[in-house]
Design a protein around this motif. Structure first.
Motif, PDB file in Angstrom:
ATOM      1  N   THR A   1       8.288   8.178 -16.646  1.00 46.11           N
ATOM      2  CA  THR A   1       8.377   8.322 -18.097  1.00 46.11           C
ATOM      3  C   THR A   1       8.125   7.005 -18.820  1.00 46.11           C
ATOM      4  N   CYS A   2       8.050   5.878 -18.118  1.00 45.74           N
ATOM      5  CA  CYS A   2       7.849   4.567 -18.736  1.00 45.74           C
ATOM      6  C   CYS A   2       6.464   4.026 -18.392  1.00 45.74           C
ATOM      7  N   ALA A   3       5.651   3.835 -19.415  1.00 41.83           N
ATOM      8  CA  ALA A   3       4.300   3.312 -19.178  1.00 41.83           C
ATOM      9  C   ALA A   3       4.331   1.902 -18.625  1.00 41.83           C
ATOM     10  N   GLU A   4       5.327   1.096 -19.012  1.00 40.65           N
ATOM     11  CA  GLU A   4       5.373  -0.305 -18.582  1.00 40.65           C
ATOM     12  C   GLU A   4       5.617  -0.467 -17.086  1.00 40.65           C
ATOM     13  N   MET A   5       6.148   0.548 -16.429  1.00 43.14           N
ATOM     14  CA  MET A   5       6.408   0.419 -14.995  1.00 43.14           C
ATOM     15  C   MET A   5       5.130   0.501 -14.169  1.00 43.14           C
ATOM     16  N   VAL A   6       4.049   0.970 -14.776  1.00 41.55           N
ATOM     17  CA  VAL A   6       2.788   1.101 -14.048  1.00 41.55           C
ATOM     18  C   VAL A   6       2.322  -0.264 -13.546  1.00 41.55           C
ATOM     19  N   LEU A   7       2.529  -1.316 -14.323  1.00 40.79           N
ATOM     20  CA  LEU A   7       2.134  -2.663 -13.886  1.00 40.79           C
ATOM     21  C   LEU A   7       2.898  -3.075 -12.629  1.00 40.79           C
ATOM     22  N   ASP A   8       4.214  -2.829 -12.611  1.00 44.96           N
ATOM     23  CA  ASP A   8       5.025  -3.157 -11.440  1.00 44.96           C
ATOM     24  C   ASP A   8       4.587  -2.351 -10.223  1.00 44.96           C
ATOM     25  N   LEU A   9       4.344  -1.073 -10.431  1.00 46.82           N
ATOM     26  CA  LEU A   9       3.922  -0.218  -9.321  1.00 46.82           C
ATOM     27  C   LEU A   9       2.531  -0.609  -8.823  1.00 46.82           C
ATOM     28  N   SER A  10       1.641  -0.964  -9.743  1.00 43.76           N
ATOM     29  CA  SER A  10       0.298  -1.399  -9.349  1.00 43.76           C
ATOM     30  C   SER A  10       0.374  -2.700  -8.557  1.00 43.76           C
ATOM     31  N   ALA A  11       1.235  -3.623  -8.967  1.00 42.22           N
ATOM     32  CA  ALA A  11       1.399  -4.883  -8.235  1.00 42.22           C
ATOM     33  C   ALA A  11       1.951  -4.616  -6.837  1.00 42.22           C
ATOM     34  N   ALA A  12       2.894  -3.682  -6.721  1.00 42.85           N
ATOM     35  CA  ALA A  12       3.446  -3.321  -5.404  1.00 42.85           C
ATOM     36  C   ALA A  12       2.366  -2.709  -4.530  1.00 42.85           C
ATOM     37  N   ARG A  13       1.531  -1.848  -5.113  1.00 43.12           N
ATOM     38  CA  ARG A  13       0.439  -1.243  -4.348  1.00 43.12           C
ATOM     39  C   ARG A  13      -0.571  -2.296  -3.907  1.00 43.12           C
ATOM     40  N   ASP A  14      -0.867  -3.251  -4.792  1.00 44.30           N
ATOM     41  CA  ASP A  14      -1.793  -4.328  -4.432  1.00 44.30           C
ATOM     42  C   ASP A  14      -1.250  -5.151  -3.261  1.00 44.30           C
ATOM     43  N   ARG A  15       0.062  -5.438  -3.270  1.00 47.73           N
ATOM     44  CA  ARG A  15       0.686  -6.167  -2.142  1.00 47.73           C
ATOM     45  C   ARG A  15       0.559  -5.359  -0.855  1.00 47.73           C
ATOM     46  N   MET A  16       0.788  -4.055  -0.939  1.00 46.94           N
ATOM     47  CA  MET A  16       0.645  -3.196   0.242  1.00 46.94           C
ATOM     48  C   MET A  16      -0.780  -3.232   0.768  1.00 46.94           C
TER      49      MET A  16
ATOM     50  N   ASN B   1      -1.353  -6.392   2.581  1.00 50.35           N
ATOM     51  CA  ASN B   1      -0.673  -6.340   3.882  1.00 50.35           C
ATOM     52  C   ASN B   1      -1.442  -5.469   4.867  1.00 50.35           C
ATOM     53  N   ILE B   2      -1.967  -4.351   4.389  1.00 49.76           N
ATOM     54  CA  ILE B   2      -2.747  -3.461   5.258  1.00 49.76           C
ATOM     55  C   ILE B   2      -3.994  -4.185   5.753  1.00 49.76           C
ATOM     56  N   ARG B   3      -4.691  -4.862   4.840  1.00 54.18           N
ATOM     57  CA  ARG B   3      -5.889  -5.608   5.253  1.00 54.18           C
ATOM     58  C   ARG B   3      -5.534  -6.687   6.277  1.00 54.18           C
ATOM     59  N   ASP B   4      -4.427  -7.399   6.051  1.00 47.98           N
ATOM     60  CA  ASP B   4      -3.998  -8.438   6.995  1.00 47.98           C
ATOM     61  C   ASP B   4      -3.665  -7.834   8.358  1.00 47.98           C
TER      62      ASP B   4
ATOM     63  N   ARG C   1      -5.019  -6.608  13.973  1.00 46.85           N
ATOM     64  CA  ARG C   1      -5.274  -5.603  15.009  1.00 46.85           C
ATOM     65  C   ARG C   1      -6.669  -5.789  15.599  1.00 46.85           C
ATOM     66  N   SER C   2      -7.630  -6.067  14.757  1.00 50.07           N
ATOM     67  CA  SER C   2      -8.995  -6.279  15.218  1.00 50.07           C
ATOM     68  C   SER C   2      -9.084  -7.515  16.119  1.00 50.07           C
ATOM     69  N   LEU C   3      -8.427  -8.593  15.707  1.00 49.97           N
ATOM     70  CA  LEU C   3      -8.419  -9.812  16.518  1.00 49.97           C
ATOM     71  C   LEU C   3      -7.742  -9.568  17.857  1.00 49.97           C
ATOM     72  N   LEU C   4      -6.623  -8.868  17.840  1.00 48.07           N
ATOM     73  CA  LEU C   4      -5.923  -8.559  19.083  1.00 48.07           C
ATOM     74  C   LEU C   4      -6.791  -7.691  19.986  1.00 48.07           C
ATOM     75  N   GLY C   5      -7.491  -6.734  19.397  1.00 47.02           N
ATOM     76  CA  GLY C   5      -8.403  -5.898  20.179  1.00 47.02           C
ATOM     77  C   GLY C   5      -9.491  -6.731  20.836  1.00 47.02           C
ATOM     78  N   ALA C   6     -10.037  -7.699  20.095  1.00 44.34           N
ATOM     79  CA  ALA C   6     -11.070  -8.572  20.656  1.00 44.34           C
ATOM     80  C   ALA C   6     -10.516  -9.411  21.806  1.00 44.34           C
ATOM     81  N   ILE C   7      -9.290  -9.884  21.654  1.00 40.44           N
ATOM     82  CA  ILE C   7      -8.657 -10.666  22.723  1.00 40.44           C
ATOM     83  C   ILE C   7      -8.452  -9.801  23.958  1.00 40.44           C
ATOM     84  N   ILE C   8      -7.986  -8.584  23.762  1.00 45.80           N
ATOM     85  CA  ILE C   8      -7.768  -7.667  24.893  1.00 45.80           C
ATOM     86  C   ILE C   8      -9.097  -7.360  25.574  1.00 45.80           C
ATOM     87  N   GLU C   9     -10.134  -7.109  24.788  1.00 44.48           N
ATOM     88  CA  GLU C   9     -11.450  -6.815  25.358  1.00 44.48           C
ATOM     89  C   GLU C   9     -11.998  -8.002  26.154  1.00 44.48           C
TER      90      GLU C   9
END
Length: 119
Positions: free
Chosen positions: A70-85, A88-91, A96-104
């Motif tokens: 119900t609060c439009a202003e919370m969208v900025l906080d939620l967007s910032a949280a999603r950007d952090r996620m 983190n996913i990209r990292d 995972r890719s580096l570990l896979g290369a090491i295992i290979e």
């Protein structure tokens, strides 16, 4: 819902059950809705600090799987949280890719599997 989780939510200021003089807590139906909303937001990856800031920004009838904001202003906080996620996913994907290369690159033992550590 565990008692420990309920106490934690109360300590974080997310939940305020009615208290009797004896210390006994009485949870109303509205408290159940709040707990469901908290659990949904935690499952969405938000921390309790951010949840405390935005919890009031949801309508009472949003007790389903997706809370109704119900609060439009919370969208900025939620967007910032999603950007952090997303960062983190990209990292994690890069790790995972580096570990896979090491295992290979590891020497193979007989049978086509990488050698165990220390072998």
């Amino acid at each position: 819902m565990s008692v420990r989780s309920l106490r934690y939510y109360e300590e974080q200021g997310l939940l305020a059950p009615q208290r009797h003089p004896s210390g006994y807590r009485e949870y109303r139906d509205s408290d159940v809705v709040v707990v469901e909303r908290i659990r949904t937001l935690i499952s969405a990856g938000l921390n309790t600090e951010l949840i405390a800031q935005i919890l009031h920004c949801f309508s009472e009838d949003g007790a389903g799987d997706t809370p109704v904001p119900t609060c439009a202003e919370m969208v900025l906080d939620l967007s910032a949280a999603r950007d952090r996620m997303n960062r983190n996913i990209r990292d994690l994907e890069a790790s995972r890719s580096l570990l896979g290369a090491i295992i290979e690159a590891a020497p193979l033992k007989t049978g086509g599997e990488p050698a165990a550590p220390g072998l």
